[in-house]
Design an enzyme around this catalytic site. Structure first.
Site, PDB file in Angstrom:
ATOM      1  N   SER A 211      46.623  39.671  33.566  1.00  0.00           N
ATOM      2  CA  SER A 211      47.277  40.114  34.787  1.00  0.00           C
ATOM      3  C   SER A 211      48.443  41.052  34.467  1.00  0.00           C
ATOM      4  O   SER A 211      49.286  40.760  33.613  1.00  0.00           O
ATOM      5  CB  SER A 211      47.779  38.877  35.530  1.00  0.00           C
ATOM      6  OG  SER A 211      48.429  39.270  36.689  1.00  0.00           O
ATOM      7  N   SER A 212      48.471  42.200  35.145  1.00  0.00           N
ATOM      8  CA  SER A 212      49.606  43.122  34.943  1.00  0.00           C
ATOM      9  C   SER A 212      50.801  42.522  35.669  1.00  0.00           C
ATOM     10  O   SER A 212      50.725  42.293  36.870  1.00  0.00           O
ATOM     11  CB  SER A 212      49.315  44.487  35.544  1.00  0.00           C
ATOM     12  OG  SER A 212      48.048  44.917  35.177  1.00  0.00           O
TER      13      SER A 212
ATOM     14  N   THR B 178      43.672  47.180  37.655  1.00  0.00           N
ATOM     15  CA  THR B 178      43.873  47.754  36.324  1.00  0.00           C
ATOM     16  C   THR B 178      42.562  48.301  35.778  1.00  0.00           C
ATOM     17  O   THR B 178      42.532  49.387  35.190  1.00  0.00           O
ATOM     18  CB  THR B 178      44.443  46.676  35.380  1.00  0.00           C
ATOM     19  OG1 THR B 178      45.533  46.071  36.055  1.00  0.00           O
ATOM     20  CG2 THR B 178      44.909  47.253  34.082  1.00  0.00           C
TER      21      THR B 178
ATOM     22  N   GLY C  94      49.275  43.931  45.193  1.00  0.00           N
ATOM     23  CA  GLY C  94      49.030  43.894  46.636  1.00  0.00           C
ATOM     24  C   GLY C  94      49.923  42.879  47.314  1.00  0.00           C
ATOM     25  O   GLY C  94      50.716  42.184  46.662  1.00  0.00           O
TER      26      GLY C  94
ATOM     27  N   GLU D 191      51.479  39.716  48.704  1.00  0.00           N
ATOM     28  CA  GLU D 191      51.369  38.381  48.095  1.00  0.00           C
ATOM     29  C   GLU D 191      51.952  37.308  48.992  1.00  0.00           C
ATOM     30  O   GLU D 191      53.077  37.438  49.476  1.00  0.00           O
ATOM     31  CB  GLU D 191      52.118  38.367  46.753  1.00  0.00           C
ATOM     32  CG  GLU D 191      51.183  38.324  45.579  1.00  0.00           C
ATOM     33  CD  GLU D 191      51.884  38.287  44.236  1.00  0.00           C
ATOM     34  OE1 GLU D 191      52.996  37.741  44.127  1.00  0.00           O
ATOM     35  OE2 GLU D 191      51.299  38.813  43.272  1.00  0.00           O
TER      36      GLU D 191
ATOM     37  N   ASN E  35      44.318  35.556  36.797  1.00  0.00           N
ATOM     38  CA  ASN E  35      43.745  36.648  36.008  1.00  0.00           C
ATOM     39  C   ASN E  35      44.206  36.497  34.560  1.00  0.00           C
ATOM     40  O   ASN E  35      45.407  36.383  34.299  1.00  0.00           O
ATOM     41  CB  ASN E  35      44.237  37.977  36.610  1.00  0.00           C
ATOM     42  CG  ASN E  35      43.661  39.176  35.898  1.00  0.00           C
ATOM     43  OD1 ASN E  35      42.877  39.042  34.950  1.00  0.00           O
ATOM     44  ND2 ASN E  35      44.032  40.355  36.355  1.00  0.00           N
TER      45      ASN E  35
ATOM     46  N   SER F 162      46.266  40.032  42.781  1.00  0.00           N
ATOM     47  CA  SER F 162      46.072  39.821  41.352  1.00  0.00           C
ATOM     48  C   SER F 162      44.620  39.433  41.062  1.00  0.00           C
ATOM     49  O   SER F 162      44.067  38.544  41.696  1.00  0.00           O
ATOM     50  CB  SER F 162      47.016  38.721  40.884  1.00  0.00           C
ATOM     51  OG  SER F 162      46.797  38.491  39.535  1.00  0.00           O
ATOM     52  N   GLY F 163      44.017  40.134  40.130  1.00  0.00           N
ATOM     53  CA  GLY F 163      42.633  39.823  39.746  1.00  0.00           C
ATOM     54  C   GLY F 163      41.602  40.573  40.560  1.00  0.00           C
ATOM     55  O   GLY F 163      40.405  40.391  40.370  1.00  0.00           O
TER      56      GLY F 163
HETATM   57  N1  LIG Z   1      34.720  47.075  37.963  1.00  0.00           N
HETATM   58  C1  LIG Z   1      34.692  45.937  37.275  1.00  0.00           C
HETATM   59  N2  LIG Z   1      33.593  45.609  36.588  1.00  0.00           N
HETATM   60  C2  LIG Z   1      33.548  44.460  35.886  1.00  0.00           C
HETATM   61  N3  LIG Z   1      34.561  43.562  35.839  1.00  0.00           N
HETATM   62  C3  LIG Z   1      35.684  43.843  36.497  1.00  0.00           C
HETATM   63  C4  LIG Z   1      35.816  45.046  37.254  1.00  0.00           C
HETATM   64  N4  LIG Z   1      37.032  45.044  37.809  1.00  0.00           N
HETATM   65  C5  LIG Z   1      37.631  43.890  37.422  1.00  0.00           C
HETATM   66  N5  LIG Z   1      36.837  43.167  36.634  1.00  0.00           N
HETATM   67  C6  LIG Z   1      37.112  41.859  36.021  1.00  0.00           C
HETATM   68  O1  LIG Z   1      38.179  41.266  36.709  1.00  0.00           O
HETATM   69  C7  LIG Z   1      39.271  41.012  35.824  1.00  0.00           C
HETATM   70  C8  LIG Z   1      40.577  41.284  36.554  1.00  0.00           C
HETATM   71  O2  LIG Z   1      40.696  42.669  36.805  1.00  0.00           O
HETATM   72  P1  LIG Z   1      42.088  43.435  36.698  1.00  0.00           P
HETATM   73  O3  LIG Z   1      42.875  42.974  35.539  1.00  0.00           O
HETATM   74  O4  LIG Z   1      41.797  44.866  36.832  1.00  0.00           O
HETATM   75  O5  LIG Z   1      42.764  42.901  38.003  1.00  0.00           O
HETATM   76  P2  LIG Z   1      44.129  43.406  38.621  1.00  0.00           P
HETATM   77  O6  LIG Z   1      43.886  43.631  40.051  1.00  0.00           O
HETATM   78  O7  LIG Z   1      44.690  44.513  37.841  1.00  0.00           O
HETATM   79  O8  LIG Z   1      44.993  42.103  38.463  1.00  0.00           O
HETATM   80  P3  LIG Z   1      46.567  41.984  38.219  1.00  0.00           P
HETATM   81  O9  LIG Z   1      47.214  42.434  39.458  1.00  0.00           O
HETATM   82  O10 LIG Z   1      46.730  40.543  37.954  1.00  0.00           O
HETATM   83  O11 LIG Z   1      46.839  42.830  37.043  1.00  0.00           O
HETATM   84  C9  LIG Z   1      39.045  41.933  34.648  1.00  0.00           C
HETATM   85  O12 LIG Z   1      39.606  41.381  33.483  1.00  0.00           O
HETATM   86  C10 LIG Z   1      37.553  41.991  34.569  1.00  0.00           C
HETATM   87  O13 LIG Z   1      37.055  40.877  33.881  1.00  0.00           O
END
Ligand SMILES: Nc1ncnc2c1ncn2[C@@H]1O[C@H](COP(=O)(O)OP(=O)(O)OP(=O)(O)O)[C@@H](O)[C@H]1O
Length: 898
Positions: A160-161, A112, A384, A386, A157, A107-108
């Protein structure tokens, strides 16, 4: 890619397979860190992309970057999401097959964001038509809607999805995106009723309260203040600085209209969302029999209105349990605790169902109706591996899912490697790797796996508890090498496992699962009447998940894979901070070392002969500057010249395979050295070429100028000649016709002769009145000449007259009289003309006496001779008249005496 090999000391290698010590975790981390500190967040392991969340906006997602990666060979540019996306797209278009891009990480970590960026890449770079704009917009706008209902703020996050997402993008034969389909996995329903401290419920609840207009809230029976709703305040952070609910609400509302939701759909949807909030505010109390009853009827009335359900049925459902006894159904009242539990279960199930409905609805809007064959690229954004402090059923599902995906990755990578070797005619060398199938079997095997045991335990008649479930597990899978309970554990590990826990030894590490597994199983999706009527044994959540995972794996197996592994660099969402400990953990959970090992087991580097030869041909005189034979032979000559040892490489049908990175690096260093030499030679050549080119340019320009100038001169001379001829001709004509009256034939000639005559005349005018010379005029000017002569003479005379003294004037007057008297009458007159009359020559004298004597004196040459003595009677009259005649009184002198 090879270009960046040069900078490897500073920014590490772009592909982990080029690490010398590929089995060393420290070397892996070191490379990742070096690159992260230079804001290089992407690194390959072969064709797998490792991405480290930068937590800052980098300038690498612009449209020009997208265009840069479009259609470019995978290894030609630095690693990037776009390279993965483009590669999948190009292969899909060329080979007309299906692909998927698996994005995983904790997560984070940025999953996404990565999937959104890939979607944007396709939206910008794929060909499209005006008609297809709607599809494109819908694909893009399905995200904010799904995020509103499926994402929440967690400690890790802010967005977070809370569900797994697989999205197929469908392309037509031209490569234009024409539709899509979304599958969702395991939405975290428990969040609807409970949130940990610092976390929130799903965004949509807060967006509705913050952004919904007054009338809507009034219609839903809601108040704007989220503090009024039990389900929204358990994390104690309804308001979050980084989230703008009001704005997000607007985006979601707009998205709804684009993805084809009717006002009725939206009304129903928010009716359900509101009823979940009302449900959370329902309180129970005990009646006299200890049974639960609803304390205040207002919420249930709102729910009844919004869901269109009968009030009494709702009340009954929340306070009673239905027990099936043979063919009869008996209602058994619940106590207060169970009623609360039932309330939450209903809320979770309603939300879960609504989420499924939402996904289906979006799918309806993304569906492509025409029946032509499509190819797809699937984006799988999935949680991923956990490991939390307390791992419950959700972590069990997530980790099981990761186990399956890891198996898929290893299998597909090995398969791809094997296929490549086979294709290239290179002998396959078996690669030792950990096959995690054994763990997948432990979880999913029919009758013998954990999920089957869970199903059985849950659906069997009689009381089932976590403990009874655990006993069943120990009995059936107790001897499995990857399963441990407190009872089965050795002395050392026993203490770390609770009595109701069990531990699985996953490929990524050990995870101890605890918490009420059994209770979770009661939450079966049994709300559809059709399902209620269905007398078959309903599926448990675990089985449902297992089945959906199996079909997902089937979907993936039928497609070509690409992988993106996302890594979270620190827990504080801080840019630039590389937390070694945290990242080492993820490298392990994501199976990156294992993947690298598999990828590197054979050969570290492989390239098409043409590309290899193109790059390194300068290292061998036989191949430099051009090799005219087949590329494979060229490469053979080249490596022979460089001195590759037989164990360092293999030659395939179309590619060279290099076993060790150090061989490649040595070649690269030699190339670097050679390049310097070549560059100075090239520079000199180029400078020479530039000089020559400049000289040629100047020469050409000079020749051109010269030609132009010569032309101009010749034209000018010709013009002059023509003019001269015409003039001469004109003057000859003029001369011939000069006697004629003025006419066009002679005008210029006449004018010119006139001009010349006048000019000449100016210089030959008579100098004095006596000068009678006069320039002979041309016949046409005779009259004028005459007039001019007269004028001239008149002027001379006037000038002469003006110049005369009074004395001279008198003399002249006298001469005029003389002329009148003597001219032509007397001899000697003409001679007298030149002798001036002297004033002194004629005098009259008389005496003062009274005599009649007058003497007229005419002196000649100072000689006193010739005086005339006159005697007359009228002396006074005579002398006076003489004076008058001479007009001179001083003429007379009266002398004294005789
Ligand atoms: N390529 C990137 N460039 C800039 N900031 C990013 C990038 N990727 C992620 N972030 C930052 O990290 C935060 C978390 O990313 P994201 O929501 O994609 O995580 P995730 O892996 O989908 O988490 P979850 O599993 O909780 O949904 C985003 O809100 C953004 O602020």
């Amino acid at each position: 890619m090879e270009g960046a090999l040069i900078a490897r000391d500073k920014v590490g290698v772009q592909d982990f397979v080029l690490l010398d010590s590929h089995t060393s975790e420290a070397a892996f981390l070191n490379n990742l860190r070096k690159r992260y500190q230079e804001n290089l967040i992407y690194t390959y392991i072969g064709s797998l992309l490792v991405s480290v969340n930068p937590y800052q906006e980098l300038d690498i997602y612009t449209v020009s970057q997208m265009k840069l990666y479009r259609g470019v060979n995978f290894f030609e540019l630095p690693p990037h999401l776009y390279a993965i996306a483009d590669n999948a797209y190009r292969v899909m278009c060329n080979e007309y097959n299906n692909h998927f891009i698996l994005i995983s990480g904790e997560s984070g970590a940025g999953k996404t964001e990565a999937s959104k960026k890939i979607l944007q890449y396709y939206a910008v770079t794929c060909p499209t038509t005006e008609q297809l704009q709607t599809v494109r917009d819908r694909l893009l706008l399905s995200n904010p809607v799904l995020e509103a209902f499926g994402n929440a703020k967690t400690l890790r996050n802010d967005n977070s999805s809370r569900f797994g997402k697989y999205m197929d993008i469908q392309f037509d034969f031209k490569g234009a995106p024409v539709g899509g389909h979304i599958l969702s996995y395991l939405i975290e329903k428990s969040r609807v009723v409970h949130q940990n401290h610092g976390e929130r419920n799903f965004h949509i609840f807060y967006q509705l309260l913050e952004g919904g207009d007054k009338d809507l809230l009034c219609w839903l029976g809601l108040e704007r203040n989220p503090q009024k709703y039990t389900y929204l305040i358990q994390g104690r952070c309804a308001k979050v600085f980084s989230i703008n609910d009001k704005n997000d609400w607007k985006i979601v509302r707009k998205a709804f209209s684009i993805i084809d939701f009717t006002e009725k759909d939206i009304e129903h949807l928010f009716g359900i969302v509101a009823s979940v909030l009302h449900l959370g505010n329902i309180q129970f109390e005990e009646d006299s029999n200890g049974h639960a009853i609803i304390r205040d009827g207002s919420q249930i009335k709102w729910i009844s209105k919004l869901l269109g359900a009968h009030l009494s049925i709702l009340q009954e459902a929340l306070t009673h349990r239905k027990i099936e006894a043979r063919s009869e159904e008996v209602l058994s009242p619940l106590n207060v605790d169970l009623a609360f539990y039932a309330r939450d279960a209903v809320a979770k199930a309603i939300y879960g169902r609504t989420f499924t409905w939402l996904v289906n609805k979006i799918n309806g809007s993304l569906a492509n109706k025409d029946s032509t064959q499509k190819t797809v690229i699937g984006l799988l954004d999935i949680y991923g591996f956990e490991v939390l402090d307390t791992n419950s059923f959700e972590q069990f599902c997530i980790n099981y899912c990761n186990e399956k995906l890891q198996q898929l990755l290893i299998e597909m990578t090995l398969k791809a490697e094997q296929e490549e070797y086979e294709l290239e005619g290179i002998e396959w060398e078996p690669i030792p790797y950990f096959n995690n199938k054994i763990i997948c079997d432990l979880v999913e095997q029919k009758h013998k796996g954990i999920i089957s045991i869970l199903d059985e335990e849950c659906l069997r008649p009689g009381e089932a508890t976590d403990l009874s479930f655990l006993e069943k597990l120990e009995e059936k899978v107790g001897d499995h090498a990857h399963f441990v309970t407190r009872k089965l554990a050795d002395q050392k590990t026993r203490k770390s496992i609770d009595w109701v826990d069990f531990r699985l030894l996953h490929y990524a590490g050990e995870v101890t699962y605890c918490d009420n597994f059994y209770l979770l199983l009661i939450i079966r999706d049994c709300f559809l009447l059709s399902e209620l009527d269905n007398r078959r044994r309903p599926e448990t959540v675990a089985t449902q998940f297992k089945n959906s995972l199996t079909s997902l794996i089937e979907i993936l197996m039928s497609k070509e894979p690409s992988y993106i592994r996302c890594i979270k660099p620190n827990e504080n969402k801080e840019p630039g901070k590389f937390d070694d400990f945290l990242i080492r953990h993820q490298v392990k959970y994501l199976g990156l070392m294992e993947h690298l090992r598999v990828r590197r087991a054979g050969f570290a580097y492989r390239r098409k002969y043409e590309l290899f030869l193109q790059r390194y041909k300068s290292l061998c005189p036989a191949t430099w500057p051009h090799w005219h034979g087949p590329a494979a032979e060229g490469v053979e000559r080249l490596i022979k010249h460089i001195g590759y040892k037989p164990e360092e490489y293999k030659l395939g049908r179309t590619k060279i395979f290099i076993r060790f990175p150090k061989t490649l690096f040595a070649t690269e260093d030699a190339f670097e050295y050679r390049k310097h030499l070549l560059i100075s030679r090239l520079q000199a050549k180029y400078k020479g070429f530039l000089g020559k080119r400049a000289y040629q340019k100047k020469r050409k320009a000079a020749i051109k100028l010269e030609a132009c100038w010569r032309g101009a001169l010749a034209r000018r001379a010709a013009k002059k000649r023509t003019w001269a001829v015409q003039t001469i001709r004109k003057f000859i004509n003029g001369f011939i016709n000069r006697k004629k009256p003025l006419c066009p034939e002679n005008r210029d000639f006449v004018r010119l002769s006139q001009y010349h005559y006048l000019m000449k005349l100016r210089d030959h005018l008579p100098k004095n009145v006596l000068d009678k010379s006069w320039l002979q005029p041309p016949s046409i000017l005779e009259e004028t000449s005459e007039m001019l002569q007269k004028i001239c003479m008149r002027n001379l005379v006037r000038k002469y007259c003006r110049g005369l003294t009074a004395e001279r004037k008198v003399q002249l007057q006298q001469k005029v009289v003389t002329s009148a008297v003597f001219s032509g009458k007397k001899e000697g007159y003409l001679e007298s003309l030149s002798q001036p009359f002297l004033e002194t020559r004629l005098r009259i004298s008389t005496s003062n006496l009274s005599d009649g004597i007058v003497v007229i004196h005419v002196p000649e040459d100072n000689k006193q001779k010739g005086d005339v003595i006159l005697q007359c009677e009228h002396i006074f009259e005579t002398v006076t008249k003489l004076c008058i005649l001479a007009n001179k009184q001083s003429l007379v002198k009266v002398v004294k005496g005789r």
